[in-house]
Structure formats: C-alpha cells, structure tokens
Design a protein around this motif. Structure first.
Motif, PDB file in Angstrom:
ATOM      1  N   UNK A  13      13.311  -9.853  -9.195  1.00  0.00           N
ATOM      2  CA  UNK A  13      12.945  -9.384  -7.861  1.00  0.00           C
ATOM      3  C   UNK A  13      12.958  -7.863  -7.784  1.00  0.00           C
ATOM      4  N   UNK A  14      13.890  -7.230  -8.497  1.00  0.00           N
ATOM      5  CA  UNK A  14      13.977  -5.767  -8.484  1.00  0.00           C
ATOM      6  C   UNK A  14      12.788  -5.152  -9.210  1.00  0.00           C
ATOM      7  N   UNK A  15      12.419  -5.714 -10.334  1.00  0.00           N
ATOM      8  CA  UNK A  15      11.236  -5.250 -11.054  1.00  0.00           C
ATOM      9  C   UNK A  15       9.985  -5.464 -10.203  1.00  0.00           C
ATOM     10  N   UNK A  16       9.920  -6.598  -9.524  1.00  0.00           N
ATOM     11  CA  UNK A  16       8.747  -6.902  -8.692  1.00  0.00           C
ATOM     12  C   UNK A  16       8.593  -5.908  -7.545  1.00  0.00           C
ATOM     13  N   UNK A  17       9.711  -5.358  -7.060  1.00  0.00           N
ATOM     14  CA  UNK A  17       9.620  -4.347  -6.004  1.00  0.00           C
ATOM     15  C   UNK A  17       8.917  -3.095  -6.517  1.00  0.00           C
ATOM     16  N   UNK A  18       9.225  -2.717  -7.748  1.00  0.00           N
ATOM     17  CA  UNK A  18       8.547  -1.555  -8.345  1.00  0.00           C
ATOM     18  C   UNK A  18       7.075  -1.871  -8.565  1.00  0.00           C
ATOM     19  N   UNK A  19       6.805  -3.041  -9.106  1.00  0.00           N
ATOM     20  CA  UNK A  19       5.416  -3.451  -9.357  1.00  0.00           C
ATOM     21  C   UNK A  19       4.621  -3.499  -8.064  1.00  0.00           C
ATOM     22  N   UNK A  20       5.188  -4.064  -7.011  1.00  0.00           N
ATOM     23  CA  UNK A  20       4.472  -4.173  -5.733  1.00  0.00           C
ATOM     24  C   UNK A  20       4.147  -2.797  -5.174  1.00  0.00           C
ATOM     25  N   UNK A  21       5.092  -1.868  -5.287  1.00  0.00           N
ATOM     26  CA  UNK A  21       4.831  -0.511  -4.797  1.00  0.00           C
ATOM     27  C   UNK A  21       3.673   0.122  -5.561  1.00  0.00           C
ATOM     28  N   UNK A  22       3.644  -0.084  -6.872  1.00  0.00           N
ATOM     29  CA  UNK A  22       2.566   0.495  -7.690  1.00  0.00           C
ATOM     30  C   UNK A  22       1.217  -0.162  -7.394  1.00  0.00           C
ATOM     31  N   UNK A  23       1.240  -1.402  -6.972  1.00  0.00           N
ATOM     32  CA  UNK A  23      -0.001  -2.113  -6.654  1.00  0.00           C
ATOM     33  C   UNK A  23      -0.516  -1.799  -5.246  1.00  0.00           C
ATOM     34  N   UNK A  24       0.394  -1.527  -4.318  1.00  0.00           N
ATOM     35  CA  UNK A  24       0.030  -1.508  -2.902  1.00  0.00           C
ATOM     36  C   UNK A  24      -0.031  -0.123  -2.275  1.00  0.00           C
ATOM     37  N   UNK A  25       0.757   0.820  -2.752  1.00  0.00           N
ATOM     38  CA  UNK A  25       0.715   2.159  -2.178  1.00  0.00           C
ATOM     39  C   UNK A  25      -0.594   2.861  -2.540  1.00  0.00           C
ATOM     40  N   UNK A  26      -0.963   3.855  -1.750  1.00  0.00           N
ATOM     41  CA  UNK A  26      -2.110   4.687  -2.095  1.00  0.00           C
ATOM     42  C   UNK A  26      -1.879   5.309  -3.467  1.00  0.00           C
ATOM     43  N   UNK A  27      -2.933   5.486  -4.239  1.00  0.00           N
ATOM     44  CA  UNK A  27      -2.806   5.902  -5.626  1.00  0.00           C
ATOM     45  C   UNK A  27      -2.035   7.212  -5.777  1.00  0.00           C
ATOM     46  N   UNK A  28      -2.306   8.198  -4.927  1.00  0.00           N
ATOM     47  CA  UNK A  28      -1.601   9.473  -5.037  1.00  0.00           C
ATOM     48  C   UNK A  28      -0.102   9.288  -4.873  1.00  0.00           C
ATOM     49  N   UNK A  29       0.295   8.344  -4.042  1.00  0.00           N
ATOM     50  CA  UNK A  29       1.726   8.091  -3.829  1.00  0.00           C
ATOM     51  C   UNK A  29       2.331   7.381  -5.038  1.00  0.00           C
ATOM     52  N   UNK A  30       1.557   6.535  -5.669  1.00  0.00           N
ATOM     53  CA  UNK A  30       2.023   5.881  -6.894  1.00  0.00           C
ATOM     54  C   UNK A  30       2.222   6.930  -7.992  1.00  0.00           C
ATOM     55  N   UNK A  31       1.283   7.844  -8.113  1.00  0.00           N
ATOM     56  CA  UNK A  31       1.421   8.909  -9.112  1.00  0.00           C
ATOM     57  C   UNK A  31       2.651   9.761  -8.829  1.00  0.00           C
TER      58      UNK A  31
END
Length: 222
Positions: A13-31
């Motif tokens: 679940x903790x890893x999935x939180x990181x993955x979800x953020x990388x999938x769902x946030x605007x790209x500049x925010x992921x970078x």
C-alpha cells in the motif's frame, strides 16, 4: 534495477501511494517529486567523491538537478533546451563514476550506498529529460534504497544486534508523503513557490546524509 529491492521493506500500500502520485499528479509535479528525492540523498555521492579524487561526476549531477529545479520554477534564463546538454553530460559523468565504483576492489557499504545515490540521481535526471513518470517513480523508490542499504549494512552495530532498524527509511518515506500531500493540495498559482520550498527543504534534509556518509568514509579502509 536496484529500486525494486525497496518493495520488500515498504508495504504494498505504501509503494502504491508513490505509484499513484506519479500516475495522477501533473507531470511537472511528478518531476519535482523525483528531483527532491534524488537531491535529498545526493550528499552520499558528494561525501564519497570527496574521498575519491578520480570521480568527477558529482558536480555535474548537482548542477543538473539545480538546473532542472530552475526550469520547473520558470526562473529567468532557465530553459529546457539550454539545460538538456548539461543534463546529458551529467548522466554520462555519473555513469562513468558508476563503472569505476563497481570495478573497485573491496566493494563495501560505502560503495553500495554511493551506487544507490548515483542511481537515484541519474533516474531523476533521465525523468526530467524524457518527461518520464516511470523514471520518476523509480527515482523515488531508488532514493529510499539508500536508507534500506544503510539500515541493512549497520546490522550488528546497534544495541539491538541482528535487528534491522528502519527508522531512517521510514522518515524518508514520510518526507516523500509530505511532498506528495503538498503537491496534491497546491493550486496552480502556488506551484512555483512550492517547488522552491521543496528544493530548499530537500537540500536541508540531505545534510544528515552528508554528515553520516563523511563519517563512514573516514573510517573505511582504502
């Protein structure tokens, strides 16, 4: 890739939180997330390089990360086109250092740590160049690998002999979660100032890595 090892420490679940953020946030925010994570653990590379004059990539990588922050923050004179060749040179420098480190005699904990630090930074720079969510995710998990390797490498040095202490890794994970929460809640008007705050905070939060790595390198036999 080394980043995958972190999955055995953090819950799914903790890893999935990181993955979800990388999938769902605007790209500049992921970078920005990946830059912060890599910047936080980069001092491991710095401290190791200070003790090994033959390594020349740290300065290039540091400048590449700082330049990427400037572009994300739309600072005057900062542009993707101007920075890209320098980021590419930084990646080449880091890869050259990795070859030297991996081929060194007496590969021990300092080498294992610096390999993870360099890998996280390289992934963050590749994410920036390729605008890659997947590389950003791997940079985030890769930065946590520094803490995992350190915790496992120090087994037997604590009062609780034989027990792996994950405090540092979980602190770093909570820092990533804090950044994710801030990015999720920020409006467009606040984005650039938030990026500035994240960069400055990552610099400060990297200081314990620098002090600890300098201490470790000073006691290593070369």
């Amino acid at each position: 890739m080394a980043a995958s090892k972190g999955f055995c420490v953090l819950a799914k679940e903790e890893i999935n939180q990181i993955r979800s953020a990388c999938d769902e946030l605007a790209l500049e925010r992921v970078l920005a997330l990946s830059l912060a994570a890599a910047h936080r653990t980069l001092p491991v590379y710095q401290a190791y390089s200070e003790a090994h004059a033959g390594l020349g990539g740290h300065g290039l990588v540091h400048d590449g990360l700082v330049g990427a922050w400037r572009v994300l923050r739309a600072r005057p004179g900062a542009s993707f086109g101007e920075l890209a060749p320098r980021v590419e040179a930084a990646i080449r420098g880091a890869e050259s250092d990795l070859e030297l480190i991996n081929g060194a005699e007496g590969f021990g904990l300092p080498e294992a740590l610096v390999v993870e630090s360099i890998s996280a930074a390289t992934l963050a720079l590749c994410a920036y160049l390729g605008r890659s969510r997947n590389d950003s995710f791997n940079a985030l998990v890769g930065a946590l690998e520094v803490d995992r390797v350190w915790a496992e490498g120090e087994v037997g040095k604590s009062e609780t002999e034989g027990v792996v202490l994950w405090d540092s890794l979980m602190t770093h994970y909570r820092q990533q979660m804090r950044d994710i929460a801030a990015l999720c809640g920020a409006g467009d008007a606040d984005e650039k100032s938030l990026f500035r705050d994240m960069a400055m905070r990552a610099e400060r939060e990297g200081m314990p890595f620098l002090a600890k790595m300098r201490s470790l390198v000073s006691t290593a036999s070369y």
